[in-house]
Write a protein that holds these residues in place. Structure first.
Motif, mmCIF file in Angstrom:
data_model
loop_
_atom_site.group_PDB
_atom_site.id
_atom_site.type_symbol
_atom_site.label_atom_id
_atom_site.label_comp_id
_atom_site.label_asym_id
_atom_site.label_seq_id
_atom_site.Cartn_x
_atom_site.Cartn_y
_atom_site.Cartn_z
ATOM 1 N N HIS A 1 -8.968 -12.839 2.293
ATOM 2 C CA HIS A 1 -8.934 -11.182 1.696
ATOM 3 C C HIS A 1 -9.852 -11.224 0.708
ATOM 4 O O HIS A 1 -9.841 -11.811 -0.406
ATOM 5 C CB HIS A 1 -7.589 -10.850 1.273
ATOM 6 C CG HIS A 1 -7.392 -9.520 0.711
ATOM 7 N ND1 HIS A 1 -7.610 -8.346 1.568
ATOM 8 C CD2 HIS A 1 -7.228 -9.091 -0.452
ATOM 9 C CE1 HIS A 1 -7.438 -7.353 0.889
ATOM 10 N NE2 HIS A 1 -7.174 -7.604 -0.570
ATOM 11 N N VAL B 1 0.869 -1.230 -0.141
ATOM 12 C CA VAL B 1 0.074 -0.010 -0.128
ATOM 13 C C VAL B 1 1.025 1.406 -0.030
ATOM 14 O O VAL B 1 0.524 2.251 -0.650
ATOM 15 C CB VAL B 1 -0.944 0.141 1.296
ATOM 16 C CG1 VAL B 1 -1.832 1.216 1.249
ATOM 17 C CG2 VAL B 1 -1.853 -1.361 0.958
ATOM 18 N N GLY C 1 -4.855 -1.675 4.822
ATOM 19 C CA GLY C 1 -3.701 -0.819 4.359
ATOM 20 C C GLY C 1 -4.262 0.546 3.963
ATOM 21 O O GLY C 1 -3.849 1.459 4.370
ATOM 22 N N ASN D 1 2.129 -13.019 2.267
ATOM 23 C CA ASN D 1 1.367 -13.525 1.321
ATOM 24 C C ASN D 1 1.852 -13.373 -0.113
ATOM 25 O O ASN D 1 2.955 -12.972 -0.263
ATOM 26 C CB ASN D 1 -0.234 -12.623 1.127
ATOM 27 C CG ASN D 1 -0.641 -12.435 2.653
ATOM 28 O OD1 ASN D 1 -0.726 -13.654 3.189
ATOM 29 N ND2 ASN D 1 -0.942 -11.521 3.117
HETATM 30 C C1 LIG Z 1 -4.062 -5.559 -0.924
HETATM 31 C C2 LIG Z 1 -3.966 -6.613 0.355
HETATM 32 C C3 LIG Z 1 -4.260 -6.162 1.786
HETATM 33 C C4 LIG Z 1 -4.654 -4.671 1.904
HETATM 34 O O1 LIG Z 1 -5.907 -4.325 1.595
HETATM 35 P P1 LIG Z 1 -6.430 -2.766 1.781
HETATM 36 O O2 LIG Z 1 -7.817 -2.899 1.134
HETATM 37 O O3 LIG Z 1 -5.473 -1.885 1.368
HETATM 38 O O4 LIG Z 1 -6.726 -2.860 3.531
HETATM 39 C C5 LIG Z 1 -4.345 -6.937 2.622
HETATM 40 N N1 LIG Z 1 -3.999 -8.135 2.467
HETATM 41 C C6 LIG Z 1 -3.899 -8.987 1.413
HETATM 42 C C7 LIG Z 1 -3.486 -10.229 1.172
HETATM 43 C C8 LIG Z 1 -3.876 -7.921 0.308
HETATM 44 O O5 LIG Z 1 -3.516 -8.466 -0.942
#
Ligand SMILES: *Cc1c(COP(=O)(O)O)cnc(C)c1O
Length: 609
Positions: free
Chosen positions: A233, A87, A322, A132
């Motif tokens: 996610h 992010v 993020g 990840n």
């Molecule tokens: C991109 C991502 C995030 C962050 O997502 P936000 O929407 O910015 O909070 C968290 N975890 C994973 C696995 C991601 O790919």
């Protein structure tokens, strides 16, 4: 007074005092003043301002809200959070984040080798690292090295093959083996433009069949005790809470069943990111329909219910938000370079002795327009302009006539806008696309708002000054790239009105808000416009301090980035100057000196001072 929806997207971070937007913190400085201050130090072009107190605010909000929810429900698990590095990886952002997160044990999430290196270098004692994204053996080896360094690291596998690699690396490197997380492919998805990360067709995660297979593999290789976390996610910028609840029920039941199947150390559920950010400027259409409090209590409640029903312990909850943490901390400030209809002044008219009848009529409309007839005259003038253009194309009127008709129509529009100020907006909105002003803004949309370019994501925008006067021009914004996609059109649903300004007399800056998440690293160097000058602003009771001023790259560095050799460029310029036959030695030296100074400045346009 036009407030640009600051009450809905501003979250009390900004406040209008007199005619300016100010930072609503301690001494409440005006952004306009901060910008003038930085520009006096010789920075032209757009500026990216960072406010570390807004990073702190978001981190505090997340931990406090979850702690409260846990307390209220007497929840037995622990709460953890990590910042997903994708992010915003810039050190000027990350250092204040780490500092603010220290007391909470705030950790980091990495999705690539480079991000993992950042995490391994900066993670604070005891704080978690999650990994990840797709991983090869090398990346898994990095994870093992991190575990050897004593980090609390969890490798989340995205597919069975990654588990096979972990088994191989464990054979080669021995203990300690990092914690193993498994990403599950849920049936539920998020909603909106970033929802592809969830659902049965998502790029990541194991199906339930693969999950059972993974359990067997882990058991056979004596790694079952390392399996600690379930992860999902459902996509970024989740707009409704309902989707998360569905996902939680799915994940919660999987968690309980795995425990009952003997996953003895499985103890946490990682919800990923997705916590939404309010970007809208139109109170009638909020993008996000839940609060952080709702997010925290719904999550806690749902997981508690499932754990109780299935008789298993309540899982620790880990989140990877993020966007929510980073978006609000950065404001992009871009100077307006030009208003396109500025040249349409009464002085520019070149009326003839004998003018075509429609032009005479336009002239009359201009002279006699008043509040009662303004809308009608406005319609007439636009009609006349259309007819006159047809006449021009057919060869019946000449270029001077055409110029006169354009000038007169614009003058009528400008008068009408002022006369109609108190009319219902609806009527005016219907004709806004015909009477809008184009503002040329000294920035690149490709570089600074890539999600607007790629996904039509709206970012709140407003002028930083003149807020005590009513803006009357419906505005579309053009950036300075030579690309017609570098434009933010006037949008009836989200209308932007700006002021008429004489840029020879004063400067006019637009602030684009909530650009702190994703935009910086996604930004593209289209036309070779690079990152704007960036400054970190610390605010106290007395005033503010400019910390960490990072200037926009000079032209020579931009070229070097593309793999040009700077020396070759300089030599070639020198040679070309020496080979020019019609000038004397002194002029040659002069030209070279000017070229040299250009090479060491950035490529943005210069406005005013
Ligand atoms: C991109 C991502 C995030 C962050 O997502 P936000 O929407 O910015 O909070 C968290 N975890 C994973 C696995 C991601 O790919």
């Amino acid at each position: 007074m036009q407030r640009y929806g600051i009450e809905i997207w501003g979250e009390n971070n900004f406040v209008i005092i007199e005619d300016k937007v100010c930072i609503n913190h301690r001494s409440r400085p005006a952004i306009f003043d901060i910008v003038q201050d930085i520009r006096e130090q010789g920075s032209n072009g757009p500026l990216l301002l960072r406010f570390p107190h807004l990073i702190r605010k978001q981190i505090n909000a997340i931990f406090t809200t979850f702690h409260n929810a846990f307390e209220e429900l007497d929840y037995q698990g622990d709460f953890h959070a990590v910042f997903p590095l994708k992010v915003n990886q810039y050190p000027d952002f990350l250092m204040p984040l780490l500092q603010a997160g220290k007391a909470y044990g705030y950790g980091l999430e990495a999705g690539s080798k480079a991000e993992l290196i950042i995490a391994m270098s900066y993670i604070q004692e005891g704080a978690p690292i999650t990994v990840n994204g797709f991983k090869d053996k090398e990346m898994i080896e990095l994870g093992f090295l991190s575990a050897k360094m004593g980090h609390e690291i969890t490798l989340t596998i995205e597919g069975i093959n990654e588990l096979e690699s972990i088994i191989e690396v464990a054979d080669e490197m021995g203990t300690p083996v990092p914690n193993i997380g498994i990403r599950i492919k849920l049936h539920s998805t998020g909603s909106g433009i970033w929802s592809k990360s969830g659902g049965i067709n998502s790029k990541f995660g194991l199906t339930s069949t693969e999950l059972l297979e993974a359990m067997e593999l882990l058991r056979t290789h004596n790694l079952l005790e390392r399996f600690t976390m379930l992860h999902f996610h459902i996509g970024s910028q989740m707009t409704q809470i309902g989707n998360l609840k569905k996902a939680l029920r799915e994940a919660g039941n999987i968690y309980a069943d795995l425990l009952n199947m003997g996953a003895l150390n499985l103890n946490s559920i990682n919800l990923g990111g997705g916590l939404g950010v309010e970007y809208t400027q139109n109170e009638a259409y909020p993008e996000v329909t839940y609060s952080l409090k709702e997010y925290a209590s719904d999550t806690t409640f749902t997981l508690q219910q499932i754990a109780r029903a299935k008789g298993v312990r309540e899982p620790d909850i880990l989140i990877e938000s993020g966007r929510f943490i980073a978006a609000s901390h950065a404001v992009l400030v871009a100077p307006v370079f030009e208003l396109f209809s500025e040249e349409y002044s009464i002085k520019a008219l070149r009326l003839k002795e004998q003018n075509p009848p429609l032009i005479e009529e336009l002239h009359e409309l201009y002279k006699f327009i008043k509040p009662e007839n303004a809308l009608e005259y406005l319609h007439d003038s636009i009609d006349h302009l259309n007819s006159l253009m047809t006449l021009f194309n057919l060869g019946y009127i000449d270029l001077t006539d055409r110029s006169n008709s354009e000038i007169l129509t614009h003058l009528i529009i400008r008068k009408a806008i002022v006369l109609l100020k108190n009319k219902p907006v609806r009527e005016l909105l219907q004709i806004q696309d015909k009477i809008q002003e184009k503002y040329l803004v000294n920035f690149s949309i490709f570089q600074s708002l890539p999600d607007f370019w790629g996904l039509a994501q709206h970012f709140p925008v407003m002028p930083l000054s003149k807020l005590d006067t009513m803006p009357t021009r419906s505005a579309s914004l053009w950036d300075i790239t030579c690309d017609s996609d570098g434009e933010i059109d006037f949008d009836n649903k989200n209308p932007l009105f700006l002021h008429s300004v004489d840029l020879d007399e004063e400067e006019y800056f637009l602030g684009f808000f909530k650009v702190g998440a994703y935009q910086e690293v996604l930004g593209m160097k289209h036309n070779l416009f690079t990152r704007p000058t960036t400054a970190t602003i610390a605010i106290d009771e007395e005033g503010y301090r400019i910390e960490e001023l990072v200037k926009s790259d000079p032209l020579i560095d931009i070229l070097e980035d593309l793999n040009y050799n700077p020396l070759t460029i300089q030599n070639r310029l020198l040679e070309n100057i020496q080979n020019s036959v019609h000038i004397d030695a002194q002029t040659r030296a002069e030209i070279y000196r000017r070229m040299e100074s250009f090479l060491h400045e950035n490529g943005y346009l210069k406005t005013f001072n």
